[in-house]
Design an enzyme around this catalytic site. Structure first.
Site, mmCIF file in Angstrom:
data_model
loop_
_atom_site.group_PDB
_atom_site.id
_atom_site.type_symbol
_atom_site.label_atom_id
_atom_site.label_comp_id
_atom_site.label_asym_id
_atom_site.label_seq_id
_atom_site.Cartn_x
_atom_site.Cartn_y
_atom_site.Cartn_z
ATOM 1 N N TYR A 149 3.512 1.815 17.150
ATOM 2 C CA TYR A 149 4.829 2.445 17.195
ATOM 3 C C TYR A 149 5.912 1.469 17.678
ATOM 4 C CZ TYR A 149 1.644 6.268 16.659
ATOM 5 O OH TYR A 149 0.648 7.073 16.152
ATOM 6 N N GLN A 209 4.355 3.104 12.583
ATOM 7 C CA GLN A 209 5.091 4.324 12.284
ATOM 8 C C GLN A 209 6.338 3.907 11.491
ATOM 9 O OE1 GLN A 209 5.417 7.289 11.519
ATOM 10 N NE2 GLN A 209 4.767 8.202 13.469
ATOM 11 N N SER A 223 0.823 -1.211 0.000
ATOM 12 C CA SER A 223 0.000 0.000 0.000
ATOM 13 C C SER A 223 0.854 1.257 0.000
ATOM 14 C CB SER A 223 -0.931 -0.017 1.214
ATOM 15 O OG SER A 223 -0.192 -0.224 2.392
ATOM 16 N N PHE A 247 11.420 14.571 9.852
ATOM 17 C CA PHE A 247 10.380 13.564 10.088
ATOM 18 C C PHE A 247 10.646 12.718 11.316
ATOM 19 C CE2 PHE A 247 8.686 14.242 5.875
ATOM 20 C CZ PHE A 247 7.336 14.101 6.153
ATOM 21 N N ALA A 299 -3.843 18.045 9.790
ATOM 22 C CA ALA A 299 -3.931 18.510 11.178
ATOM 23 C C ALA A 299 -5.153 19.412 11.330
ATOM 24 C CB ALA A 299 -2.670 19.251 11.553
ATOM 25 N N HIS A 315 5.342 5.230 21.212
ATOM 26 C CA HIS A 315 4.813 6.553 20.845
ATOM 27 C C HIS A 315 5.558 7.599 21.672
ATOM 28 C CE1 HIS A 315 1.856 9.924 20.924
ATOM 29 N NE2 HIS A 315 1.753 9.583 19.654
ATOM 30 N N ASP A 320 -2.251 14.426 15.650
ATOM 31 C CA ASP A 320 -1.262 15.222 16.382
ATOM 32 C C ASP A 320 -1.885 16.557 16.765
ATOM 33 O OD1 ASP A 320 1.016 13.621 16.665
ATOM 34 O OD2 ASP A 320 1.457 13.840 14.540
ATOM 35 N N HIS A 323 3.607 -0.871 3.856
ATOM 36 C CA HIS A 323 2.893 0.388 3.600
ATOM 37 C C HIS A 323 3.954 1.465 3.374
ATOM 38 C CE1 HIS A 323 -0.440 3.247 4.053
ATOM 39 N NE2 HIS A 323 0.321 3.968 4.868
ATOM 40 N N GLU A 350 0.815 5.618 0.861
ATOM 41 C CA GLU A 350 0.115 6.701 1.574
ATOM 42 C C GLU A 350 0.374 8.051 0.901
ATOM 43 O OE1 GLU A 350 0.231 6.627 5.897
ATOM 44 O OE2 GLU A 350 0.759 8.752 5.880
ATOM 45 N N ALA A 356 -7.403 7.393 20.281
ATOM 46 C CA ALA A 356 -7.856 6.695 19.077
ATOM 47 C C ALA A 356 -8.770 5.527 19.451
ATOM 48 C CB ALA A 356 -6.655 6.210 18.273
HETATM 49 C C1 LIG Z 1 0.241 4.906 9.751
HETATM 50 C C2 LIG Z 1 0.043 6.270 10.376
HETATM 51 C C3 LIG Z 1 -0.766 7.210 9.728
HETATM 52 C C4 LIG Z 1 -0.999 8.478 10.289
HETATM 53 N N1 LIG Z 1 -1.822 9.364 9.638
HETATM 54 C C5 LIG Z 1 -2.121 10.552 10.208
HETATM 55 C C6 LIG Z 1 -3.050 11.457 9.599
HETATM 56 O O1 LIG Z 1 -3.598 11.185 8.524
HETATM 57 N N2 LIG Z 1 -3.309 12.635 10.216
HETATM 58 C C7 LIG Z 1 -2.718 12.977 11.417
HETATM 59 O O2 LIG Z 1 -3.004 14.064 11.940
HETATM 60 N N3 LIG Z 1 -1.825 12.145 12.015
HETATM 61 C C8 LIG Z 1 -1.520 10.945 11.448
HETATM 62 N N4 LIG Z 1 -0.642 10.083 12.083
HETATM 63 C C9 LIG Z 1 0.034 10.512 13.316
HETATM 64 C C10 LIG Z 1 -0.771 10.216 14.602
HETATM 65 O O3 LIG Z 1 -1.949 10.977 14.594
HETATM 66 C C11 LIG Z 1 0.109 10.557 15.790
HETATM 67 O O4 LIG Z 1 1.162 9.664 15.893
HETATM 68 C C12 LIG Z 1 -0.605 10.773 17.125
HETATM 69 O O5 LIG Z 1 0.317 11.407 18.004
HETATM 70 C C13 LIG Z 1 -1.076 9.502 17.807
HETATM 71 O O6 LIG Z 1 -2.126 8.929 17.167
HETATM 72 P P1 LIG Z 1 -2.666 7.456 17.586
HETATM 73 O O7 LIG Z 1 -3.856 7.211 16.768
HETATM 74 O O8 LIG Z 1 -1.568 6.479 17.567
HETATM 75 O O9 LIG Z 1 -3.095 7.787 19.099
HETATM 76 P P2 LIG Z 1 -3.470 6.886 20.357
HETATM 77 O O10 LIG Z 1 -3.567 5.451 20.024
HETATM 78 O O11 LIG Z 1 -4.655 7.542 20.987
HETATM 79 O O12 LIG Z 1 -2.195 7.090 21.287
HETATM 80 C C14 LIG Z 1 -1.714 8.402 21.600
HETATM 81 C C15 LIG Z 1 -0.958 8.393 22.930
HETATM 82 O O13 LIG Z 1 -1.894 8.198 24.001
HETATM 83 C C16 LIG Z 1 -1.551 7.061 24.769
HETATM 84 N N5 LIG Z 1 -2.807 6.436 25.198
HETATM 85 C C17 LIG Z 1 -3.701 5.762 24.439
HETATM 86 N N6 LIG Z 1 -4.758 5.360 25.172
HETATM 87 C C18 LIG Z 1 -4.539 5.788 26.435
HETATM 88 C C19 LIG Z 1 -5.271 5.695 27.652
HETATM 89 N N7 LIG Z 1 -6.448 5.075 27.725
HETATM 90 N N8 LIG Z 1 -4.730 6.260 28.767
HETATM 91 C C20 LIG Z 1 -3.537 6.910 28.722
HETATM 92 N N9 LIG Z 1 -2.794 7.021 27.587
HETATM 93 C C21 LIG Z 1 -3.302 6.487 26.466
HETATM 94 C C22 LIG Z 1 -0.706 6.184 23.854
HETATM 95 O O14 LIG Z 1 0.159 5.328 24.559
HETATM 96 C C23 LIG Z 1 0.053 7.229 23.053
HETATM 97 O O15 LIG Z 1 1.155 7.718 23.766
HETATM 98 C C24 LIG Z 1 -0.373 8.814 11.529
HETATM 99 C C25 LIG Z 1 0.465 7.884 12.156
HETATM 100 C C26 LIG Z 1 0.683 6.622 11.615
HETATM 101 C C27 LIG Z 1 1.591 5.634 12.304
#
Ligand SMILES: Cc1cc2nc3c(=O)[nH]c(=O)nc-3n(C[C@H](O)[C@H](O)[C@H](O)COP(=O)(O)OP(=O)(O)OC[C@H]3O[C@@H](n4cnc5c(N)ncnc54)[C@H](O)[C@@H]3O)c2cc1C
Length: 292
Positions: free
Chosen positions: A150, A181, A17, A221, A53, A154, A111, A271, A19, A129
């Site tokens: 990650y 990541q 895939s 990056f 963002a 993360h 982010d 990917h 991106e 998420a």
């Molecule tokens: C393949 C890929 C594609 C991406 N595409 C985009 C995009 O299109 N747009 C964009 O803006 N960003 C994108 N990102 C970046 C991403 O949004 C960031 O890395 C963001 O900081 C974390 O997103 P996440 O979904 O992993 O968050 P989460 O899974 O919510 O995790 C975020 C942080 O919170 C912590 N956490 C989770 N659940 C809990 C809980 N219950 N209690 C306490 N801590 C918790 C985790 O350990 C982590 O440190 C992408 C990243 C990747 C790997």
């Protein structure tokens, strides 16, 4: 209609895939459209489109995935974040995707918007998420939901263990597969995959690969996402930093070796983070095709 998870479940060839991010203007849109069209001979399993963002590119993300699906006949996956949107706005995006027959979504927290240090949940929105995943699962049970993971942890997580616990919670909320990541050392991926397996995470983990095409860019990056460049690799590219073509060759060589090794290790899929340029990733695909 294709759910990416069905292809992953079938356990055949690893998925391939690419991106892309939505371009700013119409000219950029058409350039990107042609770039994606040129990938057709490689037969990608799917193409994903990021979500800017602050949700600023929401409309563009939806438009682009719709065109990829309905005009190009390539299966798309729409990224979706929790930034700047409450439940009803997210529900609306899901309905729109559904109306365009888009059923593959990458659910992310997102982010913090530029200038903001830490992530602040929107009122009536989601903090993590995992909450978005649960929401999508509840409303659209037939969607294929992917999420991020990650291998090096993360950057905001207090420890890799805590990050893995949170990841398990996210997967249990209804994730079908994970995309990592970017990483440059396969040892990081392999040990992460093992730890995830031990933690009871049983969904396929697709490896995110970004070929180094510029030293300045890759440093930016990796700083942003907390991935490390192995010292030996960094020294090699820095030694030829002013020769763009040489950097490109080294970057492509490293990414190709990484992919070949991952395929030998039985990776579920690869990917590519393309940064909207597909020449390098297409060339890498040609070189790894026979091993897939
Ligand atoms: C393949 C890929 C594609 C991406 N595409 C985009 C995009 O299109 N747009 C964009 O803006 N960003 C994108 N990102 C970046 C991403 O949004 C960031 O890395 C963001 O900081 C974390 O997103 P996440 O979904 O992993 O968050 P989460 O899974 O919510 O995790 C975020 C942080 O919170 C912590 N956490 C989770 N659940 C809990 C809980 N219950 N209690 C306490 N801590 C918790 C985790 O350990 C982590 O440190 C992408 C990243 C990747 C790997």
């Amino acid at each position: 209609m294709m759910r990416i998870s069905d292809q992953l479940k079938a356990g055949g060839r690893p998925t391939l895939s690419f991106e892309f991010f939505p371009p700013k203007d119409d000219v950029g849109f058409w350039d990107l459209y042609k770039t994606i069209e040129a990938l057709k001979p490689i037969a990608p399993t799917y193409v994903s489109v990021t979500y800017g963002a602050g949700g600023a590119t929401r409309r563009k993300t939806i438009d682009l995935v719709e065109r990829i699906k309905n005009d190009l006949g390539i299966e798309p996956m729409a990224h979706l974040t929790c930034v700047g949107a409450d439940r009803s706005e997210i529900a609306h995006v899901l309905d729109e995707l559904k109306s365009h027959h888009i059923e593959n979504v990458l659910a992310l927290r997102g982010d913090p918007p530029l200038g903001q240090k830490s992530f602040v949940a929107t009122e009536g929105g989601f903090r993590y998420a995992s909450e978005l995943v649960a929401f999508i699962r509840e409303r659209r049970d037939n969607f294929c939901i992917a999420a991020a993971c990650y291998p090096e942890g993360h950057p905001e997580a207090p420890s890799r263990e805590a990050d893995l616990e949170n990841l398990k919670r996210k997967v249990d909320a209804g994730v079908d597969f994970l995309i990592t990541q970017l990483f440059f050392d396969n040892a990081d991926f392999l040990s992460f995959r093992e730890r995830a397996e031990r933690a009871g995470i049983r969904v396929p983990i697709v490896a995110g690969i970004m070929p180094i095409l510029s030293v300045k860019q890759i440093k930016k990056f990796t700083e942003m996402c907390g991935a490390k460049i192995p010292k030996a690799l960094l020294q090699k590219v820095e030694a030829v930093e002013t020769d763009a073509e040489a950097v490109r060759h080294l970057g492509m060589y490293h990414a190709t070796q990484q992919c070949l090794d991952l395929l030998r290790e039985g990776v579920s899929g690869i990917h590519f983070y393309t940064l909207n340029r597909s020449t390098a990733t297409s060339a890498i695909c040609q070189m790894i095709k026979a091993s897939m």
